[in-house]
Design a protein around this motif. Structure first.
Motif, PDB file in Angstrom:
ATOM      1  N   MET A   1       0.889  -1.128  -0.082  1.00 27.06           N
ATOM      2  CA  MET A   1      -0.066   0.080   0.002  1.00 27.06           C
ATOM      3  C   MET A   1       0.770   1.102   0.112  1.00 27.06           C
ATOM      4  N   PRO A   2       0.593   2.316  -0.892  1.00 27.82           N
ATOM      5  CA  PRO A   2       1.365   3.298  -0.941  1.00 27.82           C
ATOM      6  C   PRO A   2       1.349   4.137   0.268  1.00 27.82           C
ATOM      7  N   ARG A   3       2.512   4.884   0.680  1.00 30.18           N
ATOM      8  CA  ARG A   3       2.596   5.577   2.074  1.00 30.18           C
ATOM      9  C   ARG A   3       1.675   6.987   1.861  1.00 30.18           C
ATOM     10  N   ALA A   4       0.760   7.268   2.797  1.00 29.67           N
ATOM     11  CA  ALA A   4       0.158   8.435   2.490  1.00 29.67           C
ATOM     12  C   ALA A   4       0.783   9.784   2.424  1.00 29.67           C
ATOM     13  N   THR A   5       0.597  10.628   1.640  1.00 31.00           N
ATOM     14  CA  THR A   5       1.245  11.888   1.209  1.00 31.00           C
ATOM     15  C   THR A   5       1.318  12.864   2.473  1.00 31.00           C
ATOM     16  N   ILE A   6       2.445  13.192   3.095  1.00 30.76           N
ATOM     17  CA  ILE A   6       2.714  14.210   4.310  1.00 30.76           C
ATOM     18  C   ILE A   6       2.974  15.393   3.687  1.00 30.76           C
ATOM     19  N   THR A   7       2.089  16.459   4.486  1.00 26.39           N
ATOM     20  CA  THR A   7       2.335  17.743   3.792  1.00 26.39           C
ATOM     21  C   THR A   7       2.920  18.446   4.997  1.00 26.39           C
ATOM     22  N   PRO A   8       3.617  19.673   4.402  1.00 29.41           N
ATOM     23  CA  PRO A   8       4.430  20.639   5.513  1.00 29.41           C
ATOM     24  C   PRO A   8       3.460  20.930   6.686  1.00 29.41           C
ATOM     25  N   GLN A   9       2.186  21.029   6.306  1.00 31.69           N
ATOM     26  CA  GLN A   9       1.443  21.478   7.448  1.00 31.69           C
ATOM     27  C   GLN A   9       1.073  20.402   8.322  1.00 31.69           C
ATOM     28  N   GLN A  10       0.863  19.393   7.954  1.00 28.33           N
ATOM     29  CA  GLN A  10       0.970  18.011   8.908  1.00 28.33           C
ATOM     30  C   GLN A  10       2.221  17.790   9.657  1.00 28.33           C
ATOM     31  N   LEU A  11       3.196  18.097   9.318  1.00 29.74           N
ATOM     32  CA  LEU A  11       4.484  18.053   9.767  1.00 29.74           C
ATOM     33  C   LEU A  11       4.441  19.088  11.035  1.00 29.74           C
ATOM     34  N   ARG A  12       4.149  20.300  10.608  1.00 31.87           N
ATOM     35  CA  ARG A  12       4.189  21.078  11.721  1.00 31.87           C
ATOM     36  C   ARG A  12       3.151  21.075  12.809  1.00 31.87           C
ATOM     37  N   ASP A  13       1.983  20.533  12.376  1.00 30.48           N
ATOM     38  CA  ASP A  13       1.107  20.030  13.372  1.00 30.48           C
ATOM     39  C   ASP A  13       1.635  19.306  14.481  1.00 30.48           C
ATOM     40  N   HIS A  14       2.209  18.001  13.884  1.00 31.68           N
ATOM     41  CA  HIS A  14       2.707  17.198  14.528  1.00 31.68           C
ATOM     42  C   HIS A  14       3.672  17.820  15.852  1.00 31.68           C
ATOM     43  N   VAL A  15       4.623  18.607  15.292  1.00 29.84           N
ATOM     44  CA  VAL A  15       5.532  19.384  16.176  1.00 29.84           C
ATOM     45  C   VAL A  15       4.964  20.021  17.238  1.00 29.84           C
ATOM     46  N   LEU A  16       3.612  20.917  16.816  1.00 27.99           N
ATOM     47  CA  LEU A  16       2.993  21.606  17.912  1.00 27.99           C
ATOM     48  C   LEU A  16       2.102  20.710  18.822  1.00 27.99           C
ATOM     49  N   GLN A  17       1.470  19.635  18.391  1.00 22.50           N
ATOM     50  CA  GLN A  17       1.084  18.623  19.170  1.00 22.50           C
ATOM     51  C   GLN A  17       1.867  18.058  20.202  1.00 22.50           C
ATOM     52  N   LEU A  18       3.438  17.636  19.775  1.00 19.49           N
ATOM     53  CA  LEU A  18       4.241  17.176  20.617  1.00 19.49           C
ATOM     54  C   LEU A  18       4.403  18.259  21.932  1.00 19.49           C
ATOM     55  N   GLY A  19       4.651  19.533  21.323  1.00 14.79           N
ATOM     56  CA  GLY A  19       4.977  20.340  22.454  1.00 14.79           C
ATOM     57  C   GLY A  19       3.754  20.679  23.468  1.00 14.79           C
ATOM     58  N   GLU A  20       2.513  20.410  22.870  1.00 18.20           N
ATOM     59  CA  GLU A  20       1.288  20.544  23.780  1.00 18.20           C
ATOM     60  C   GLU A  20       1.317  19.549  24.708  1.00 18.20           C
ATOM     61  N   LYS A  21       1.503  18.269  24.166  1.00 17.60           N
ATOM     62  CA  LYS A  21       1.052  17.044  25.097  1.00 17.60           C
ATOM     63  C   LYS A  21       2.102  16.580  25.791  1.00 17.60           C
ATOM     64  N   HIS A  22       3.392  16.960  25.544  1.00 15.35           N
ATOM     65  CA  HIS A  22       4.651  16.602  26.216  1.00 15.35           C
ATOM     66  C   HIS A  22       5.480  17.764  26.586  1.00 15.35           C
ATOM     67  N   PRO A  23       5.129  18.539  27.592  1.00 15.55           N
ATOM     68  CA  PRO A  23       6.038  19.458  28.147  1.00 15.55           C
ATOM     69  C   PRO A  23       7.208  19.058  28.874  1.00 15.55           C
ATOM     70  N   PRO A  24       8.471  19.691  28.937  1.00 14.26           N
ATOM     71  CA  PRO A  24       9.732  19.249  29.604  1.00 14.26           C
ATOM     72  C   PRO A  24       9.247  18.728  30.858  1.00 14.26           C
ATOM     73  N   ILE A  25       9.694  17.759  31.442  1.00 11.61           N
ATOM     74  CA  ILE A  25       9.302  16.874  32.663  1.00 11.61           C
ATOM     75  C   ILE A  25       9.951  17.843  33.859  1.00 11.61           C
ATOM     76  N   PRO A  26       9.455  18.309  34.808  1.00  5.75           N
ATOM     77  CA  PRO A  26       9.796  18.857  35.897  1.00  5.75           C
ATOM     78  C   PRO A  26      10.685  18.123  36.711  1.00  5.75           C
ATOM     79  N   LEU A  27      11.798  18.613  37.202  1.00  8.01           N
ATOM     80  CA  LEU A  27      12.562  17.839  38.061  1.00  8.01           C
ATOM     81  C   LEU A  27      11.820  17.382  39.492  1.00  8.01           C
ATOM     82  N   ASP A  28      11.073  18.027  40.035  1.00  8.05           N
ATOM     83  CA  ASP A  28      10.255  17.749  41.078  1.00  8.05           C
ATOM     84  C   ASP A  28       9.061  17.071  40.914  1.00  8.05           C
TER      85      ASP A  28
END
Length: 294
Positions: A1-28
């Protein structure tokens, strides 16, 4: 099955979601309670030490990226400056605190010295065709690095659970390993998007293959002695029991994208050779009575 086409906007959305869902882990936020420090140090001290150093070297990695990609696009910059670097530095700080709790020396990361190979390629990177090659190499290196980290953290977590060190396994290692797959996904998506968009001519892909063969290095192996340190990590975590399987796993993105035309290639030879050399260096150190810092 051909791989779905990835757009620049989808890539940017992935980065934004990573930042939102996984903030840096606080030491405490982590519980570094260890019931038997000597047992953990004996079993996994070298692994924790290696991982903490590698995570703390993220600042040098950023310098390398800026050298390789002088005209870096905004999505890449958003990823490594606003998401990846803040997350990774917290991983390193947490692990470094843990190893000091275990009675080990603090990490001594290289945060400033960019390798000569990076500088040479960076000197040519102002040429757009060369920079596109450098971008793809960056994504392939990132994918292999993050996949290695996922496997290492999974094995470390399992080992700590077996020792009964549930606080460390579940509040230190588990949050860290939860963030690594998103990094891997970014590199995989970004590399795929480049090739789908036809950004590299056939000669650029051939050059990428040549440079990848010649420049491949295991994560954290930059100075004398670190190859054996990596081999020790591989053996300690049991990844050496199936070295070819480990190589296959960490190289799957470049297998699919860079070597897709070579049917039947399950493991790039340079990846497996680097792993075998690292394990061999570790065994040679043991045979000669040498030891890495624990």
């Amino acid at each position: 099955m051909p791989r779905a086409t990835i757009t620049p906007q989808q890539l940017r959305d992935h980065v934004l979601q990573l930042g939102e869902k996984h903030p840096p882990i606080p030491l405490d936020s982590v519980d570094r309670t260890v019931h038997d420090p000597s047992a953990v140090r004996e079993a996994f001290g070298p692994v924790i030490s290696y991982l903490s150093r590698v995570e703390l070297e993220v600042d040098r990695n950023v310098l390398e990226l800026l050298t390789l990609l002088p005209d870096v696009d905004e999505t890449d910059r958003l990823f490594f400056a606003d998401v990846w670097q803040p997350q990774e530095i917290q991983h390193g700080l947490i692990l470094d605190r843990l190893q000091q709790d275990l009675g080990m020396e603090p990490a001594e990361p290289n945060t400033t010295v960019v390798s000569p190979k990076i500088r040479v390629l960076g000197a040519l990177a102002h040429l757009r065709p060369v920079q596109e090659v450098a971008r793809l190499l960056y994504y392939l290196t990132g994918a292999a690095t993050e996949r290695s980290a996922v496997l290492a953290y999974n094995r470390l977590s399992e080992g700590l659970e077996r020792l009964g060190e549930t606080a460390t396994a579940r509040t230190v290692v588990a949050p860290i390993k939860q963030q690594e797959p998103g990094h891997f996904a970014y590199y995989r998506l970004a590399a795929t998007q480049m090739l789908q968009a036809g950004l590299l001519a056939p000669w650029q892909l051939r050059l990428t293959q040549v440079l990848r063969r010649r420049s491949f290095a295991l994560v954290g192996v930059n100075r004398p002695g670190q190859e054996a340190d990596y081999g020790r990590v591989v053996q300690t975590l049991g990844l050496g029991d199936d070295l070819e399987g480990f190589a296959r796993d960490i190289s799957r993105v470049e297998r699919e994208l860079l070597w897709a035309g070579q049917k039947g290639m399950e493991v790039p030879g340079y990846v497996l050779a680097a792993l075998r050399d690292a394990v061999g260096a570790h065994r040679e150190r043991l045979a000669t009575g040498g030891a890495a810092p624990a």
